[in-house]
Motif scaffolding. Structure first.
Motif, PDB file in Angstrom:
ATOM      1  N   LYS A  57       0.813  -1.211   0.000  1.00  0.00           N
ATOM      2  CA  LYS A  57       0.000   0.000   0.000  1.00  0.00           C
ATOM      3  C   LYS A  57       0.851   1.268   0.000  1.00  0.00           C
ATOM      4  CE  LYS A  57      -3.903   2.128   2.299  1.00  0.00           C
ATOM      5  NZ  LYS A  57      -4.827   2.075   3.409  1.00  0.00           N
ATOM      6  N   HIS A  58       1.918   1.294   0.772  1.00  0.00           N
ATOM      7  CA  HIS A  58       2.761   2.487   0.877  1.00  0.00           C
ATOM      8  C   HIS A  58       4.116   2.211   0.225  1.00  0.00           C
ATOM      9  CE1 HIS A  58      -0.096   4.537   3.396  1.00  0.00           C
ATOM     10  NE2 HIS A  58      -0.179   3.458   4.152  1.00  0.00           N
ATOM     11  N   SER A  59       4.194   2.460  -1.059  1.00  0.00           N
ATOM     12  CA  SER A  59       5.425   2.158  -1.787  1.00  0.00           C
ATOM     13  C   SER A  59       6.541   3.158  -1.517  1.00  0.00           C
ATOM     14  CB  SER A  59       5.137   2.107  -3.284  1.00  0.00           C
ATOM     15  OG  SER A  59       4.684   3.377  -3.726  1.00  0.00           O
ATOM     16  N   GLU A  60       6.218   4.341  -0.965  1.00  0.00           N
ATOM     17  CA  GLU A  60       7.273   5.328  -0.698  1.00  0.00           C
ATOM     18  C   GLU A  60       8.258   4.829   0.355  1.00  0.00           C
ATOM     19  OE1 GLU A  60       3.735   6.467   1.885  1.00  0.00           O
ATOM     20  OE2 GLU A  60       4.029   5.879  -0.189  1.00  0.00           O
ATOM     21  N   PHE A  61       7.772   4.043   1.313  1.00  0.00           N
ATOM     22  CA  PHE A  61       8.666   3.483   2.322  1.00  0.00           C
ATOM     23  C   PHE A  61       9.538   2.380   1.712  1.00  0.00           C
ATOM     24  CE2 PHE A  61       5.163   5.174   4.870  1.00  0.00           C
ATOM     25  CZ  PHE A  61       5.875   5.956   5.759  1.00  0.00           C
TER      26      PHE A  61
END
Length: 140
Positions: A57-61
């Motif tokens: 869900k959070h690809s920035e991390f």
């Protein structure tokens, strides 16, 4: 409220022990290990960071983890993700706004001398979230 105790996100990160120490004098660098602070809180953050880098869900991390891991290794990268999480938490609680990944997805200017092929440029745009459709050009 957390922002009354910690005036900036850097104060919170330092209290949790997720920032590197700076034992440097002249040209001697004594240590770059993280501090021993937050001995109860830091393991929980590391578990959250490990779970977050595997989430889709959070690809920035995940992207930041992979970039740092390639240069510095797993442990340094996980602590960097912990710092990212704490910074986001501080901003959520102090600004009273929901989390948005736009702050972490900074655009980097492309060097002028870099030349990409068409397939490389298309894959780069796809990685950044653009949808590419093949439509015929209208000739006037």
């Amino acid at each position: 409220m957390i922002c009354l105790v910690f005036p900036t996100a850097k104060h919170l990160v330092s209290w949790a022990g997720c920032c590197p120490r700076n034992d440097q004098s002249n040209q001697k660098i004594k240590s770059t290990r993280i501090s021993r602070a937050g001995s109860y809180f830091k393991p929980v953050l590391v578990q959250v960071a490990n779970a977050l880098i595997k989430a889709k869900k959070h690809s920035e991390f995940t992207n930041r983890y992979k970039r740092i891991k390639a240069r510095r290794g797993h442990k340094k990268a996980i602590i960097a993700i912990c710092r990212m999480i704490l910074t986001a938490i501080w901003h959520i609680l102090s600004d009273l706004k929901p989390y948005t990944p736009e702050g972490f997805l900074e655009s980097r200017p492309v060097k002028e001398e870099k030349v990409l092929s068409t397939s490389q440029a298309l894959s780069l745009l796809k990685q950044r979230g653009y949808v590419i459709k093949d439509e015929p050009l209208a000739i006037s």
